[in-house]
Design a protein around this motif. Structure first.
Motif, PDB file in Angstrom:
ATOM      1  N   UNK A  35       0.819  -1.216   0.000  1.00  0.00           N
ATOM      2  CA  UNK A  35       0.000   0.000   0.000  1.00  0.00           C
ATOM      3  C   UNK A  35       0.842   1.251   0.000  1.00  0.00           C
ATOM      4  N   UNK A  36       1.940   1.221   0.770  1.00  0.00           N
ATOM      5  CA  UNK A  36       2.835   2.379   0.811  1.00  0.00           C
ATOM      6  C   UNK A  36       3.491   2.606  -0.548  1.00  0.00           C
ATOM      7  N   UNK A  37       3.905   1.503  -1.195  1.00  0.00           N
ATOM      8  CA  UNK A  37       4.499   1.630  -2.526  1.00  0.00           C
ATOM      9  C   UNK A  37       3.515   2.191  -3.533  1.00  0.00           C
ATOM     10  N   UNK A  38       2.269   1.736  -3.443  1.00  0.00           N
ATOM     11  CA  UNK A  38       1.228   2.248  -4.337  1.00  0.00           C
ATOM     12  C   UNK A  38       1.026   3.742  -4.147  1.00  0.00           C
ATOM     13  N   UNK A  39       0.945   4.165  -2.894  1.00  0.00           N
ATOM     14  CA  UNK A  39       0.725   5.583  -2.613  1.00  0.00           C
ATOM     15  C   UNK A  39       1.904   6.431  -3.087  1.00  0.00           C
ATOM     16  N   UNK A  40       3.136   5.909  -2.912  1.00  0.00           N
ATOM     17  CA  UNK A  40       4.322   6.653  -3.361  1.00  0.00           C
ATOM     18  C   UNK A  40       4.272   6.873  -4.867  1.00  0.00           C
ATOM     19  N   UNK A  41       3.921   5.814  -5.618  1.00  0.00           N
ATOM     20  CA  UNK A  41       3.839   5.927  -7.072  1.00  0.00           C
ATOM     21  C   UNK A  41       2.753   6.915  -7.488  1.00  0.00           C
ATOM     22  N   UNK A  42       1.584   6.823  -6.835  1.00  0.00           N
ATOM     23  CA  UNK A  42       0.470   7.712  -7.177  1.00  0.00           C
ATOM     24  C   UNK A  42       0.793   9.160  -6.849  1.00  0.00           C
ATOM     25  N   UNK A  43       1.413   9.378  -5.682  1.00  0.00           N
ATOM     26  CA  UNK A  43       1.795  10.748  -5.298  1.00  0.00           C
ATOM     27  C   UNK A  43       2.835  11.286  -6.273  1.00  0.00           C
ATOM     28  N   UNK A  44       3.788  10.436  -6.650  1.00  0.00           N
ATOM     29  CA  UNK A  44       4.808  10.856  -7.614  1.00  0.00           C
ATOM     30  C   UNK A  44       4.157  11.248  -8.947  1.00  0.00           C
ATOM     31  N   UNK A  45       3.221  10.418  -9.408  1.00  0.00           N
ATOM     32  CA  UNK A  45       2.533  10.714 -10.672  1.00  0.00           C
ATOM     33  C   UNK A  45       1.745  12.017 -10.581  1.00  0.00           C
ATOM     34  N   UNK A  46       1.054  12.211  -9.431  1.00  0.00           N
ATOM     35  CA  UNK A  46       0.276  13.441  -9.247  1.00  0.00           C
ATOM     36  C   UNK A  46       1.185  14.664  -9.208  1.00  0.00           C
ATOM     37  N   UNK A  47       2.315  14.552  -8.493  1.00  0.00           N
ATOM     38  CA  UNK A  47       3.258  15.671  -8.419  1.00  0.00           C
ATOM     39  C   UNK A  47       3.879  15.953  -9.784  1.00  0.00           C
ATOM     40  N   UNK A  48       4.136  14.896 -10.528  1.00  0.00           N
ATOM     41  CA  UNK A  48       4.719  15.071 -11.867  1.00  0.00           C
ATOM     42  C   UNK A  48       3.758  15.825 -12.781  1.00  0.00           C
ATOM     43  N   UNK A  49       2.487  15.370 -12.806  1.00  0.00           N
ATOM     44  CA  UNK A  49       1.490  16.052 -13.652  1.00  0.00           C
ATOM     45  C   UNK A  49       1.240  17.475 -13.159  1.00  0.00           C
ATOM     46  N   UNK A  50       1.154  17.634 -11.835  1.00  0.00           N
ATOM     47  CA  UNK A  50       0.955  18.970 -11.284  1.00  0.00           C
ATOM     48  C   UNK A  50       2.123  19.891 -11.587  1.00  0.00           C
ATOM     49  N   UNK A  51       3.349  19.342 -11.529  1.00  0.00           N
ATOM     50  CA  UNK A  51       4.532  20.144 -11.858  1.00  0.00           C
ATOM     51  C   UNK A  51       4.522  20.616 -13.296  1.00  0.00           C
ATOM     52  N   UNK A  52       4.110  19.730 -14.199  1.00  0.00           N
ATOM     53  CA  UNK A  52       4.008  20.123 -15.610  1.00  0.00           C
ATOM     54  C   UNK A  52       2.973  21.230 -15.796  1.00  0.00           C
ATOM     55  N   UNK A  53       1.841  21.111 -15.076  1.00  0.00           N
ATOM     56  CA  UNK A  53       0.797  22.130 -15.177  1.00  0.00           C
ATOM     57  C   UNK A  53       1.294  23.475 -14.662  1.00  0.00           C
ATOM     58  N   UNK A  54       2.007  23.455 -13.535  1.00  0.00           N
ATOM     59  CA  UNK A  54       2.553  24.701 -12.975  1.00  0.00           C
ATOM     60  C   UNK A  54       3.569  25.321 -13.936  1.00  0.00           C
ATOM     61  N   UNK A 133      -8.040  16.897 -10.832  1.00  0.00           N
ATOM     62  CA  UNK A 133      -7.427  17.534  -9.666  1.00  0.00           C
ATOM     63  C   UNK A 133      -5.918  17.672  -9.832  1.00  0.00           C
ATOM     64  N   UNK A 134      -5.281  16.636 -10.391  1.00  0.00           N
ATOM     65  CA  UNK A 134      -3.822  16.654 -10.531  1.00  0.00           C
ATOM     66  C   UNK A 134      -3.353  17.709 -11.526  1.00  0.00           C
ATOM     67  N   UNK A 135      -4.154  17.989 -12.550  1.00  0.00           N
ATOM     68  CA  UNK A 135      -3.750  18.939 -13.593  1.00  0.00           C
ATOM     69  C   UNK A 135      -4.318  20.343 -13.387  1.00  0.00           C
TER      70      UNK A 135
END
Length: 566
Positions: A35-54, A133-135
């Motif tokens: 579960x922790x690994x899943x959350x890390x990957x999802x958070x990373x993906x969300x931060x990556x997409x959010x970073x591109x949007x910013x 939400x991520x974008x």
């Protein structure tokens, strides 16, 4: 309303984030780690997409503010998110509304078709929110901070983000329901479903390409006019297809006025009316389409003795097993759309913008060829290295994102136990599955190579180098990808969507492919070397890594397969 809430809770419980992980994490400690690994990957993906949007908003804002056109950033963001919601909605609606096995359990319950439809719509909407939400959230917050907006902007922003994907998703739902309404009349249900799925994908791409073609015609010599005209057309197209986006955009660009308040009210009313339309449509046409899909597609053909003997005759076990996997991929709509179709569409998606801009001023395919081709194979051939690297990166990315090998065992589902019974070694079964991924990936890669040759018309020796690049670029993502599915197969699912769209192994495969591309790009660009050495490294390194992964598979396959469904 109570029934809808209960249904949504039940569906979300069976489709939660924990279900993204594999089925082997049974012990509490392993579940926590998974579960922790899943959350890390999802958070990373969300931060990556959010970073591109910013990054997009901040760079565009700085560029447009001196021209007084910074509000165009919002118009583009809202329109793009609306179209993304529509496109992904076509795929989500097809799988959640019609291909979820919980349909068979829900139909006998005392529920109206409208209640069933709305509950599934809410579940699908939650999937949409993950992307929206991520974008959109970081993009709008960045705009608000840079433009020094007041509190009203952020209130309107929350309302817009919450409601924006609803109307596009309703439009996608209505299109899919109308298509599936004809399923009871189809003689072959599986074939009809497959055609309907592919048609839905092409509808989504048709909208996207049509908009690009329209915008390409807005070019002029006045750069600010190009921007304003282009975004104005995009906004008008978006608002005409998805009623309500214009009102949200107006309210956000001028949040302080009273007219913006009324625009937001109209946006709310339009969304509410759309939901009512969906509910009425659900009561009228949804149930008949679901029942039609559930009906049997068997022809009831009686085989002669010769036909029976021919169909059951023994042959090459490896080829027979691979053929079985191919049939599953091509005959299951969710698998075909997510795993197979994109291999063929990706080259078209990449090249289409070049061709539709033929008349767009200085940016057209003929002038690009005139600029690039004469210097491509002369001098130190630095651009030629970039072409090889681009072909390698494209191939690795497509093979790593198609998810064929990463979900090879997961696609077996409840029938995975048969892998332990059939008279075929585990090693042969796994390599047969890998061969299917390699075969389909190769078709997409060869199509990309043909387009590259037609576009650049390179000499024969460069074409040969391109051909030599492909084996490593195809093998590495497929061989490395199945390792994740060997360790963490996701075989406990109640609909095909979970095996390919809610499977973390596919995300791990994408991450591996991305890292591989990044390392190769860094090596070739940062370390000084000539063309020959660069070409050799691009060819050899992926093959060596594929060999290492193959050795790992042969070592772990028996142990991991014995634990399957244990």
């Amino acid at each position: 309303m109570k029934n809808i809430i209960l249904l949504v809770k039940a569906m979300l419980k069976g489709n939660g984030l924990a279900s993204l992980a594999g089925d082997r994490a049974k012990k509490k400690k392993k579940r926590r780690i998974s579960g922790a690994g899943t959350m890390v990957i999802l958070v990373f993906a969300a931060l990556y997409m959010g970073g591109l949007a910013v990054l997009y908003v901040s760079s565009s804002f700085d560029f447009l503010k001196p021209l007084g056109l910074q509000s165009l950033v919002l118009g583009i963001a809202i329109s793009v998110i609306a179209f993304l919601s529509f496109f992904f909605g076509l795929l989500y609606v097809m799988s959640v509304f019609y291909f979820s096995s919980d349909i068979e359990k829900l139909l006998p319950l005392p529920l109206t078709p409208g209640q069933l439809l709305v509950s599934k719509f809410i579940v699908t909407l939650i999937y949409e929110y993950l992307v929206v939400f991520a974008l959109l959230t970081p993009a709008m917050i960045t705009y608000g901070v840079l433009n020094k907006e007041g509190i009203l902007f952020y209130i309107y922003m929350i309302i817009t983000i919450s409601l924006l994907p609803i109307i596009p998703l309703i439009m996608a739902s209505l299109i899919i329901m109308l298509i599936m309404r004809f399923s009871p009349a189809a003689r072959n249900k599986d074939r009809f479903t497959l055609i309907a799925s592919v048609f839905a994908v092409f509808v989504g791409f048709g909208f996207s390409f049509g908009i690009q073609a329209i915008l390409a015609k807005s070019a002029s010599s006045d750069f600010s006019k190009i921007l304003t005209d282009g975004v104005d057309k995009l906004t008008r197209i978006s608002s005409s297809i998805f009623p309500g986006t214009y009102f949200a955009n107006y309210a956000l660009t001028k949040p302080e006025g009273l007219d913006s308040f009324f625009m937001m009210i109209v946006f709310l009313v339009t969304t509410a009316v759309s939901v009512i339309v969906l509910y009425v449509a659900g009561n009228l046409i949804y149930l008949k389409g679901v029942i039609g899909i559930a009906a049997s597609a068997s022809k009831g053909k009686i085989l002669t003795k010769a036909e029976f003997e021919e169909s059951t005759a023994s042959g090459n076990a490896f080829l027979t097993y691979a053929k079985k996997d191919l049939k599953v991929l091509f005959r299951t709509p969710i698998f075909f759309v997510n795993n197979v179709l994109m291999n063929f569409l990706m080259p078209i998606i990449l090249l289409f913008p070049l061709f539709i801009n033929q008349s767009a001023g200085d940016f057209n395919i003929s002038k690009i060829k005139d600029l690039v081709v004469p210097t491509l194979f002369t001098g130190n051939m630095k651009i030629a290295v970039y072409v090889l690297l681009g072909l390698f990166g494209y191939t690795v990315f497509v093979c790593g994102t198609n998810g064929i090998s990463e979900s090879a065992i997961s696609r077996e589902g409840n029938c995975a136990y048969l892998m332990k019974i059939i008279p075929m070694t585990y090693k042969d079964q796994i390599w047969a599955k890998i061969s299917v991924g390699v075969f389909i990936s190769s078709i997409g890669a060869i199509l990309a190579l043909i387009l590259l040759v037609v576009f650049l018309m390179p000499p024969w020796w460069f074409v040969l180098l391109c051909v030599l690049v492909l084996p490593g670029a195809i093998l590495f993502p497929n061989i490395s990808g199945i390792i994740f599915d060997l360790y963490m197969p996701k075989i406990k699912w109640d609909n095909e969507q979970k095996a390919v769209k809610q499977n973390m192994n596919i995300l791990y495969g994408i991450l591996t492919a991305t890292i591989m591309i990044g390392l190769m790009v860094a090596l070739i660009l940062l370390v000084p070397m000539n063309f020959v050495i660069s070409a050799i490294l691009i060819i050899i390194i992926p093959l060596l890594l594929s060999l290492i992964c193959a050795i790992i598979i042969n070592k772990i396959v028996n142990k991991t397969m014995l634990q399957l469904a244990a």
